[in-house]
Design a protein around this motif. Structure first.
Motif, PDB file in Angstrom:
ATOM      1  N   GLY A 195       1.580  -5.663  16.708  1.00  0.00           N
ATOM      2  CA  GLY A 195       0.595  -4.909  17.478  1.00  0.00           C
ATOM      3  C   GLY A 195       1.084  -3.556  17.950  1.00  0.00           C
ATOM      4  N   ARG A 196       2.401  -3.295  17.891  1.00  0.00           N
ATOM      5  CA  ARG A 196       2.931  -2.002  18.322  1.00  0.00           C
ATOM      6  C   ARG A 196       2.666  -0.936  17.253  1.00  0.00           C
ATOM      7  N   TRP A 197       2.448   0.292  17.710  1.00  0.00           N
ATOM      8  CA  TRP A 197       2.106   1.392  16.813  1.00  0.00           C
ATOM      9  C   TRP A 197       3.313   2.287  16.554  1.00  0.00           C
ATOM     10  N   LEU A 198       3.314   2.871  15.361  1.00  0.00           N
ATOM     11  CA  LEU A 198       4.186   3.986  15.008  1.00  0.00           C
ATOM     12  C   LEU A 198       3.274   5.180  14.738  1.00  0.00           C
ATOM     13  N   VAL A 199       3.374   6.199  15.569  1.00  0.00           N
ATOM     14  CA  VAL A 199       2.462   7.337  15.483  1.00  0.00           C
ATOM     15  C   VAL A 199       2.934   8.304  14.410  1.00  0.00           C
ATOM     16  N   SER A 200       2.013   8.682  13.508  1.00  0.00           N
ATOM     17  CA  SER A 200       2.345   9.651  12.472  1.00  0.00           C
ATOM     18  C   SER A 200       2.504  11.038  13.070  1.00  0.00           C
ATOM     19  N   ARG A 201       3.431  11.804  12.512  1.00  0.00           N
ATOM     20  CA  ARG A 201       3.634  13.177  12.983  1.00  0.00           C
ATOM     21  C   ARG A 201       2.594  14.072  12.322  1.00  0.00           C
ATOM     22  N   ARG A 202       1.520  14.290  13.042  1.00  0.00           N
ATOM     23  CA  ARG A 202       0.455  15.131  12.507  1.00  0.00           C
ATOM     24  C   ARG A 202       0.322  16.394  13.352  1.00  0.00           C
ATOM     25  N   ILE A 203       0.079  17.486  12.682  1.00  0.00           N
ATOM     26  CA  ILE A 203      -0.020  18.783  13.342  1.00  0.00           C
ATOM     27  C   ILE A 203      -1.488  19.151  13.485  1.00  0.00           C
ATOM     28  N   ALA A 204      -1.840  19.678  14.625  1.00  0.00           N
ATOM     29  CA  ALA A 204      -3.210  20.148  14.839  1.00  0.00           C
ATOM     30  C   ALA A 204      -3.390  21.501  14.170  1.00  0.00           C
ATOM     31  N   SER A 258       0.825  -1.201   0.000  1.00  0.00           N
ATOM     32  CA  SER A 258       0.000   0.000   0.000  1.00  0.00           C
ATOM     33  C   SER A 258       0.862   1.254   0.000  1.00  0.00           C
ATOM     34  N   VAL A 259       0.537   2.178  -0.896  1.00  0.00           N
ATOM     35  CA  VAL A 259       1.256   3.443  -0.920  1.00  0.00           C
ATOM     36  C   VAL A 259       0.859   4.310   0.275  1.00  0.00           C
ATOM     37  N   THR A 260      -0.289   4.039   0.879  1.00  0.00           N
ATOM     38  CA  THR A 260      -0.676   4.772   2.091  1.00  0.00           C
ATOM     39  C   THR A 260       0.302   4.484   3.223  1.00  0.00           C
ATOM     40  N   VAL A 261       0.737   3.218   3.349  1.00  0.00           N
ATOM     41  CA  VAL A 261       1.737   2.875   4.360  1.00  0.00           C
ATOM     42  C   VAL A 261       3.039   3.613   4.070  1.00  0.00           C
ATOM     43  N   TRP A 262       3.420   3.681   2.806  1.00  0.00           N
ATOM     44  CA  TRP A 262       4.631   4.412   2.397  1.00  0.00           C
ATOM     45  C   TRP A 262       4.538   5.879   2.818  1.00  0.00           C
ATOM     46  N   LYS A 269      -3.487  -8.922   5.010  1.00  0.00           N
ATOM     47  CA  LYS A 269      -3.087  -9.204   6.384  1.00  0.00           C
ATOM     48  C   LYS A 269      -1.643  -9.718   6.489  1.00  0.00           C
ATOM     49  N   ARG A 270      -1.030 -10.007   5.361  1.00  0.00           N
ATOM     50  CA  ARG A 270       0.330 -10.558   5.411  1.00  0.00           C
ATOM     51  C   ARG A 270       1.410  -9.514   5.163  1.00  0.00           C
ATOM     52  N   TRP A 271       1.040  -8.274   4.826  1.00  0.00           N
ATOM     53  CA  TRP A 271       2.049  -7.229   4.731  1.00  0.00           C
ATOM     54  C   TRP A 271       2.603  -6.938   6.123  1.00  0.00           C
ATOM     55  N   HIS A 272       3.839  -6.537   6.194  1.00  0.00           N
ATOM     56  CA  HIS A 272       4.471  -6.353   7.504  1.00  0.00           C
ATOM     57  C   HIS A 272       3.845  -5.209   8.282  1.00  0.00           C
ATOM     58  N   LEU A 273       3.475  -4.114   7.613  1.00  0.00           N
ATOM     59  CA  LEU A 273       2.883  -2.956   8.274  1.00  0.00           C
ATOM     60  C   LEU A 273       1.518  -2.662   7.679  1.00  0.00           C
ATOM     61  N   VAL A 321      -3.953   7.374  12.192  1.00  0.00           N
ATOM     62  CA  VAL A 321      -3.076   8.054  13.143  1.00  0.00           C
ATOM     63  C   VAL A 321      -1.663   7.497  13.111  1.00  0.00           C
ATOM     64  N   GLY A 322      -1.434   6.458  12.318  1.00  0.00           N
ATOM     65  CA  GLY A 322      -0.094   5.885  12.268  1.00  0.00           C
ATOM     66  C   GLY A 322      -0.099   4.533  11.600  1.00  0.00           C
ATOM     67  N   LEU A 323       0.867   3.710  11.997  1.00  0.00           N
ATOM     68  CA  LEU A 323       1.042   2.376  11.430  1.00  0.00           C
ATOM     69  C   LEU A 323       1.122   1.347  12.541  1.00  0.00           C
ATOM     70  N   ARG A 324       0.857   0.102  12.184  1.00  0.00           N
ATOM     71  CA  ARG A 324       0.891  -0.990  13.161  1.00  0.00           C
ATOM     72  C   ARG A 324       1.597  -2.183  12.532  1.00  0.00           C
ATOM     73  N   ALA A 325       2.502  -2.779  13.285  1.00  0.00           N
ATOM     74  CA  ALA A 325       3.195  -3.978  12.815  1.00  0.00           C
ATOM     75  C   ALA A 325       2.266  -5.182  12.919  1.00  0.00           C
ATOM     76  N   GLN A 326       2.231  -6.001  11.877  1.00  0.00           N
ATOM     77  CA  GLN A 326       1.354  -7.171  11.852  1.00  0.00           C
ATOM     78  C   GLN A 326       2.094  -8.484  12.092  1.00  0.00           C
ATOM     79  N   HIS A 327       3.440  -8.431  12.094  1.00  0.00           N
ATOM     80  CA  HIS A 327       4.219  -9.655  12.268  1.00  0.00           C
ATOM     81  C   HIS A 327       5.456  -9.335  13.095  1.00  0.00           C
ATOM     82  N   GLY A 328       6.120 -10.377  13.580  1.00  0.00           N
ATOM     83  CA  GLY A 328       7.369 -10.215  14.300  1.00  0.00           C
ATOM     84  C   GLY A 328       7.183  -9.927  15.782  1.00  0.00           C
ATOM     85  N   ARG A 329       8.275  -9.627  16.432  1.00  0.00           N
ATOM     86  CA  ARG A 329       8.270  -9.411  17.882  1.00  0.00           C
ATOM     87  C   ARG A 329       7.508  -8.151  18.273  1.00  0.00           C
TER      88      ARG A 329
END
Length: 657
Positions: free
Chosen positions: A555-564, A457-461, A515-519, A544-552
């Motif tokens: 389920g952990r999130w990476l929060v996007s840098r968004r400005i209010a 997905s280019v959205t993940v990029w 569901k098999r993409w890493h993020l 609001v960000g990205l979530r890892a679907q595989h590996g250690r």
């Protein structure tokens, strides 16, 4: 509008004398049709009706010629029937030939009528189903296309919103009037390629309205910086220059990924059956009307292509054939769509299976017509290193030449010369402007021009480019190398550009289920009872960000840098500066005719840290607290360690006493 009779009066002689066709009546119907039609149609209407229009009064020289000719009422009847046939086929297009101000007025009136109609139903004590039925009757009487099923209270609220009517009416008017122009043969390479002159002007007016609205709208971010929405839009993929560069980056990266694995590349051109073409090329390449044409629109042709492609992909999936690539939708000179696709297969057997499936389904409809087997499907093997050159021309026709200024291609050591020539005579005075016609064609018919196949997905990029670097430290410590590598691939490092190939490898490869993409994208959870302005429940929150679907780190999130951002209401001075002198250039910028305006660097925020990133990067904590072992970057500093040991010794002494 007076109705033209379809049957001659034959009840009595008196009725015949009262209602018989006359030259005056025929001419009045002809003048009425010409007056209602768009000005660009009038010559074509005369040419269309002329073969059926015999002279009403002829200067006959002999009695033999007079006896051989048909009477005056018969000539008038033939002309009236020709006019009636035209109205049956194109009368709706003439009736819907409305300007934008007329559309806005009509939208306000229809919203008011829907409100009054619902109030009347409520006063009568009718049920919700009866209220919805009344709204459904109103919408279908108008004749516009329904974007959603007319069900429940949200349908009533949509019909009471003038903005909803305005949007649907604009789509309806543009498509039905453009379909009339195509049916009359006004869209072809010798007149107006891709889209009619009225359709192009309608699109340009829309872009100008949008640019002026964006230029007048001011927003302030958390750091106090004020921008117009137009300036913000030019920094993203809404800018054709940025969008074109991103497309070329993805194509080049996919090709490098395929070449590294020795995958087989196919360049596929897919066209429609001849009944979708209003115009065909006769002897000498001159356009002539197509007798097989039955009134299909470019939208109908795009749906046919989508349906056949869905069947092809399903058949290949059942066989276990994997493929990936990019497809481009492009118009013929008569506005009929066709596709170009770059497709890679894992091996030769997969490539042969793709060729077989494509030919099977594309020839399943009118496959026995003349030239179908030779021309409907064209498949070529791609040379190594030349994928970007195959589609660069089609991308330039859609987003403009400036988008590809730095994205030329080299095949076998030779620079490819890209032909960006335009097919429209009207663009001869403005070379390189053909992309505006293609953009108007795609916007009118709602056709998606570019779509990837089997790639991440280019959205993940794009979201990964918003993530701050410090969030990757925990992923790196836990050994999630795929996420770190994907992050590095998305960003430019000095002279090294972003690398789509590395991103594909980090995401898991090609042709994977979602569901098999890493993020994947992470969405904010909607609040209980949260609804949109029409009362429909919000099921998916904003990204609001990205979530890892595989590996250690699953389920952990990476929060996007968004400005209010907040709208600015009382910044009149800034607004006048933003709008002054930009009205004419707005449409050109929206089409990619230039680069975003330069802006001087702003001073450091008065708080000493960046408000929009402090909550994520920890800059606020570093400003408020002294160095300590609580911060990772201070672990190895000798002064920090000595300070910490002295503090521990002092605490131990106080505890002893």
């Amino acid at each position: 509008m007076p109705t033209i009779p379809r049957k001659l009066p034959n009840a009595s002689l008196a009725e015949w004398n009262a209602r018989k066709p006359t030259a005056h009546l025929a001419r009045s119907h002809m003048e009425r049709v010409l007056k209602c039609a768009p000005p660009a149609w009038r010559a074509a209407i005369g040419e269309r009706i002329a073969p059926k229009r015999a002279p009403i009064v002829a200067a006959l020289q002999t009695d033999a010629e007079f006896l051989a000719s048909q009477p005056e009422w018969a000539d008038a009847w033939d002309l009236m029937q020709a006019v009636a046939d035209f109205e049956d086929e194109y009368g709706a297009a003439s009736m819907w030939n409305l300007g934008d101000w007329e559309i806005c007025e009509m939208a306000e009136k229809l919203a008011g009528e829907a409100d009054e109609l619902d109030d009347l139903c409520i006063a009568r004590g009718e049920s919700l189903a009866a209220r919805v039925d009344s709204i459904r009757m109103l919408i279908r009487c108008v004749g516009i296309t329904e974007d959603k099923p007319i069900q429940g209270e949200p349908a009533i609220k949509r019909a009471q919103d003038a903005a909803w009517w305005r949007k649907r009416l604009r789509v309806h008017v543009s498509r039905i009037v453009e379909a009339g122009a195509i049916g009359l043969g006004l869209v072809h390479k010798e007149r107006c390629g891709y889209v009619s002159q009225d359709g192009l002007q309608r699109r340009q007016a829309q872009l100008k309205r949008n640019a002026e609205a964006l230029g007048r709208t001011l927003f302030r971010n958390e750091a106090g910086q004020v921008y117009t929405l137009r300036e913000l839009a030019e920094l993203g993929t809404a800018n054709p220059v940025i969008r074109g560069g991103e497309l070329m980056t993805r194509i080049r990266g996919a090709e490098e990924y395929a070449d590294a694995r020795a995958h087989v590349g196919l360049f596929v051109t897919l066209t429609l059956p001849s009944r979708f073409h209003p115009v065909k090329l006769g002897s000498g390449g001159r356009p002539v009307p197509n007798k097989k044409y039955k009134g299909a629109t470019p939208r109908d042709g795009q749906l046919w292509l989508r349906d056949m492609w869905a069947k092809t992909r399903a058949a290949l999936a059942r066989k276990g054939v994997k493929m990936y690539g990019l497809r481009v939708a492009e118009p013929h000179h008569d506005a009929t769509p066709h596709w170009h696709a770059l497709i890679w297969a894992e091996d030769e057997a997969g490539a042969l299976a793709i060729e077989e499936a494509v030919r099977k389904y594309w020839l399943s409809d009118d496959g026995d017509e003349r030239g179908a087997e030779q021309n409907r499907v064209n498949i070529k093997r791609m040379l190594k290193g030349g994928a970007a050159g195959y589609v660069a021309k089609y991308i330039a026709k859609s987003v403009g030449h400036l988008a590809l200024a730095e994205h030329q291609d080299v095949v076998n050591g030779h620079q490819i010369t890209l032909d960006f020539g335009d097919t429209n005579p009207r663009d001869a005075k403005e070379p390189g402007a053909g992309f505006k016609s293609v953009d108007a064609w795609a916007a009118t018919w709602g056709i998606r021009q570019f779509q990837t196949i089997g790639m991440p997905s280019v959205t993940v990029w794009r979201e990964l480019r918003r993530v701050t670097r410090d969030q990757l430290e925990l992923f790196q410590l836990e050994g999630d190398r795929a996420t770190v590598r994907a992050f590095q691939a998305c960003h430019r490092h000095a002279e090294l550009r972003a690398d789509w190939r590395m991103f594909m490898e980090a995401m898991g490869g090609h042709a994977l289920p979602r569901k098999r993409w890493h993020l994947c994208t992470a969405h904010r959870t909607p609040e209980d009872g949260q609804v949109n302005k029409y009362g429909e429940p919000v099921k998916v929150g904003r990204i609001v960000g990205l979530r890892a679907q595989h590996g250690r780190m699953c389920g952990r999130w990476l929060v996007s840098r968004r400005i209010a951002w907040a709208p600015v209401i009382s910044e009149q001075a800034h607004a006048s500066q933003a709008v002054e002198g930009e009205t004419t250039a707005a449409a050109g910028q929206a089409q990619g005719g230039g680069t975003p305006p330069a802006r001087a660097a702003l001073p450091r925020a008065w708080t000493g840290f960046n408000n929009c990133t402090a909550r994520i990067t920890g800059e606020l904590a570093r400003e408020l607290f002294p160095p300590s072992p609580h911060f990772k970057e201070d672990w190895c500093k000798p002064e920090t360690v000595a300070q910490f040991r002295a503090l521990r010794a002092m605490q131990a002494t106080e505890a002893w006493h």
